[in-house]
Design a protein around this motif. Structure first.
Motif, PDB file in Angstrom:
ATOM      1  N   GLY A  41       0.834  -1.190   0.000  1.00 44.32           N
ATOM      2  CA  GLY A  41       0.000   0.000   0.000  1.00 44.32           C
ATOM      3  C   GLY A  41       0.869   1.240   0.000  1.00 44.32           C
ATOM      4  N   PHE A  42       0.289   2.367  -0.354  1.00 45.69           N
ATOM      5  CA  PHE A  42       1.025   3.624  -0.431  1.00 45.69           C
ATOM      6  C   PHE A  42       0.632   4.568   0.698  1.00 45.69           C
ATOM      7  CE2 PHE A  42       1.350   2.313  -4.921  1.00 45.69           C
ATOM      8  CZ  PHE A  42       2.709   2.510  -5.119  1.00 45.69           C
ATOM      9  N   ALA A  43       1.601   5.359   1.102  1.00 43.66           N
ATOM     10  CA  ALA A  43       1.389   6.449   2.049  1.00 43.66           C
ATOM     11  C   ALA A  43       2.311   7.585   1.621  1.00 43.66           C
ATOM     12  CB  ALA A  43       1.721   6.000   3.480  1.00 43.66           C
ATOM     13  N   SER A  44       2.162   8.726   2.252  1.00 43.89           N
ATOM     14  CA  SER A  44       3.000   9.873   1.952  1.00 43.89           C
ATOM     15  C   SER A  44       3.763  10.261   3.211  1.00 43.89           C
ATOM     16  CB  SER A  44       2.118  11.035   1.483  1.00 43.89           C
ATOM     17  OG  SER A  44       2.901  12.154   1.159  1.00 43.89           O
ATOM     18  N   ASP A  51       6.651   9.566  -1.668  1.00 46.23           N
ATOM     19  CA  ASP A  51       5.809   8.374  -1.649  1.00 46.23           C
ATOM     20  C   ASP A  51       6.492   7.314  -0.802  1.00 46.23           C
ATOM     21  OD1 ASP A  51       3.811   9.369  -3.324  1.00 46.23           O
ATOM     22  OD2 ASP A  51       4.734   8.535  -5.141  1.00 46.23           O
ATOM     23  N   LEU A  52       5.711   6.626  -0.006  1.00 49.82           N
ATOM     24  CA  LEU A  52       6.175   5.495   0.781  1.00 49.82           C
ATOM     25  C   LEU A  52       5.395   4.268   0.353  1.00 49.82           C
ATOM     26  CD1 LEU A  52       6.136   7.162   4.329  1.00 49.82           C
ATOM     27  CD2 LEU A  52       8.073   6.983   2.746  1.00 49.82           C
ATOM     28  N   VAL A  53       6.046   3.114   0.359  1.00 46.84           N
ATOM     29  CA  VAL A  53       5.372   1.851   0.071  1.00 46.84           C
ATOM     30  C   VAL A  53       5.452   0.989   1.322  1.00 46.84           C
ATOM     31  CG1 VAL A  53       5.368  -0.269  -1.290  1.00 46.84           C
ATOM     32  CG2 VAL A  53       5.861   1.901  -2.394  1.00 46.84           C
ATOM     33  N   MET A  54       4.292   0.581   1.802  1.00 45.60           N
ATOM     34  CA  MET A  54       4.247  -0.345   2.932  1.00 45.60           C
ATOM     35  C   MET A  54       4.080  -1.745   2.371  1.00 45.60           C
ATOM     36  SD  MET A  54       1.928  -0.264   6.304  1.00 45.60           S
ATOM     37  CE  MET A  54       1.660  -1.741   7.272  1.00 45.60           C
ATOM     38  N   VAL A  55       4.915  -2.659   2.839  1.00 47.36           N
ATOM     39  CA  VAL A  55       4.893  -4.050   2.397  1.00 47.36           C
ATOM     40  C   VAL A  55       4.424  -4.912   3.562  1.00 47.36           C
ATOM     41  CG1 VAL A  55       6.264  -5.973   1.534  1.00 47.36           C
ATOM     42  CG2 VAL A  55       6.774  -3.645   0.778  1.00 47.36           C
ATOM     43  N   VAL A  56       3.435  -5.751   3.287  1.00 43.69           N
ATOM     44  CA  VAL A  56       2.937  -6.697   4.289  1.00 43.69           C
ATOM     45  C   VAL A  56       3.321  -8.091   3.811  1.00 43.69           C
ATOM     46  CG1 VAL A  56       0.876  -7.640   5.395  1.00 43.69           C
ATOM     47  CG2 VAL A  56       1.039  -5.179   4.944  1.00 43.69           C
ATOM     48  N   SER A  57       4.043  -8.814   4.675  1.00 41.50           N
ATOM     49  CA  SER A  57       4.459 -10.170   4.311  1.00 41.50           C
ATOM     50  C   SER A  57       4.218 -11.094   5.493  1.00 41.50           C
ATOM     51  CB  SER A  57       5.944 -10.192   3.919  1.00 41.50           C
ATOM     52  OG  SER A  57       6.761 -10.115   5.062  1.00 41.50           O
ATOM     53  N   VAL A 104      -3.030   2.185   6.522  1.00 43.99           N
ATOM     54  CA  VAL A 104      -2.617   2.131   5.128  1.00 43.99           C
ATOM     55  C   VAL A 104      -3.438   1.051   4.426  1.00 43.99           C
ATOM     56  CG1 VAL A 104      -0.690   1.727   3.534  1.00 43.99           C
ATOM     57  CG2 VAL A 104      -0.277   2.866   5.743  1.00 43.99           C
ATOM     58  N   HIS A 105      -4.117   1.439   3.330  1.00 38.88           N
ATOM     59  CA  HIS A 105      -4.867   0.474   2.523  1.00 38.88           C
ATOM     60  C   HIS A 105      -3.872  -0.443   1.818  1.00 38.88           C
ATOM     61  CE1 HIS A 105      -8.896   2.135   2.942  1.00 38.88           C
ATOM     62  NE2 HIS A 105      -8.281   3.298   3.049  1.00 38.88           N
ATOM     63  N   GLY A 113      -7.103  -2.748  -4.418  1.00 38.92           N
ATOM     64  CA  GLY A 113      -6.513  -2.331  -5.678  1.00 38.92           C
ATOM     65  C   GLY A 113      -5.723  -1.050  -5.540  1.00 38.92           C
ATOM     66  N   LEU A 114      -4.891  -0.801  -6.525  1.00 35.31           N
ATOM     67  CA  LEU A 114      -4.084   0.405  -6.618  1.00 35.31           C
ATOM     68  C   LEU A 114      -4.504   1.167  -7.869  1.00 35.31           C
ATOM     69  CD1 LEU A 114      -0.589  -1.209  -5.848  1.00 35.31           C
ATOM     70  CD2 LEU A 114      -2.084   0.004  -4.240  1.00 35.31           C
ATOM     71  N   HIS A 115      -4.071   2.396  -7.986  1.00 35.02           N
ATOM     72  CA  HIS A 115      -4.382   3.214  -9.159  1.00 35.02           C
ATOM     73  C   HIS A 115      -3.747   2.598 -10.406  1.00 35.02           C
ATOM     74  CE1 HIS A 115      -5.900   6.811  -6.961  1.00 35.02           C
ATOM     75  NE2 HIS A 115      -5.201   6.257  -5.985  1.00 35.02           N
ATOM     76  N   HIS A 116      -4.506   2.564 -11.498  1.00 32.56           N
ATOM     77  CA  HIS A 116      -3.972   2.057 -12.766  1.00 32.56           C
ATOM     78  C   HIS A 116      -3.790   3.157 -13.797  1.00 32.56           C
ATOM     79  CE1 HIS A 116      -4.021  -2.526 -12.556  1.00 32.56           C
ATOM     80  NE2 HIS A 116      -4.070  -2.062 -11.335  1.00 32.56           N
ATOM     81  N   THR A 117      -4.094   4.394 -13.408  1.00 35.95           N
ATOM     82  CA  THR A 117      -3.862   5.544 -14.285  1.00 35.95           C
ATOM     83  C   THR A 117      -3.326   6.695 -13.443  1.00 35.95           C
ATOM     84  OG1 THR A 117      -6.114   6.370 -13.997  1.00 35.95           O
ATOM     85  CG2 THR A 117      -5.721   4.932 -15.894  1.00 35.95           C
ATOM     86  N   THR A 118      -2.683   7.650 -14.130  1.00 36.70           N
ATOM     87  CA  THR A 118      -2.232   8.874 -13.473  1.00 36.70           C
ATOM     88  C   THR A 118      -2.969  10.048 -14.098  1.00 36.70           C
ATOM     89  OG1 THR A 118      -0.432   9.331 -15.030  1.00 36.70           O
ATOM     90  CG2 THR A 118       0.084   7.909 -13.134  1.00 36.70           C
TER      91      THR A 118
END
Length: 192
Positions: A41-44, A51-57, A104-105, A113-118
């Motif tokens: 998921g993304f955060a700021s 941009d930050l990326v949170m990884v869940v494992s 964080v979603h 889901g994540l954004h597929h367009t900008t």
């Protein structure tokens, strides 16, 4: 398959994996291994705006700065009640590091889901002309069927032939592009 579908499938199969266009630079070389990746998921960042990326494992949670390319926080033992996004109705996990105290979603194995367009016209697509192997396409032409030659307005930037694709998308800012599989995370970033 119709002749049109067959021609499109053959066109996708013939497109080799290429580097993303110059506007995008890889964050890692080529990726960060994350065994048992469930979702991202993304955060700021509240201070830098990065941009930050949170990884869940299966081994916990991690947070990456997409501009610096660094892991900036890690929780190897998250609260079991919120350790995976399926534990909450909104598919969220608690933030960590600079985004602790927020949710964080997370998109991935459990849905979402994540954004597929900008906003400025970049598009991401996942196609599977040789199922079960997924391909990630980046484009500036609005998506399939892709009007021009491969490498000009559309690019085959990732081929998931070794691990299961978990999530693909842009950050809400449109400055980061992420591809997460069950075994790794690949990121690209841009300044504009």
């Amino acid at each position: 398959m119709s002749p049109y579908q067959e021609e499109l499938r053959e066109r996708l199969l013939a497109a080799p994996v290429v580097s993303a266009p110059a506007a995008w630079r890889p964050v890692f070389d080529p990726c960060v291994p994350v065994g048992g990746l469930l979702g991202i998921g993304f955060a700021s960042h509240p201070d830098t705006g990065h941009d930050l990326v949170m990884v869940v494992s299966r081994d916990g949670h991690g947070l990456f700065d997409t501009v610096a390319g660094e892991k900036i926080a890690r929780d190897r033992d998250p609260d079991p009640e919120y350790s995976t996004p399926d534990a909450t109705p909104g598919l969220v996990c608690p933030g960590l590091g600079p985004v602790s105290g927020s949710w964080v979603h997370i998109a991935g194995l459990y849905g979402g889901g994540l954004h597929h367009t900008t906003a400025d016209g970049w598009t991401l697509e996942v196609v599977s002309p040789a199922w079960p192997n997924d391909r990630v396409l980046l484009s500036t032409d609005g998506g399939l069927p892709h009007s021009g030659p491969h490498g000009e307005r559309w690019w085959h930037i990732f081929h998931s032939s070794y691990s299961e694709l978990r999530a693909v998308g842009f950050s809400p800012s449109g400055r980061t592009l992420a591809v997460a599989t069950s075994s790794d995370l690949t990121l690209w970033t841009r300044t504009g």
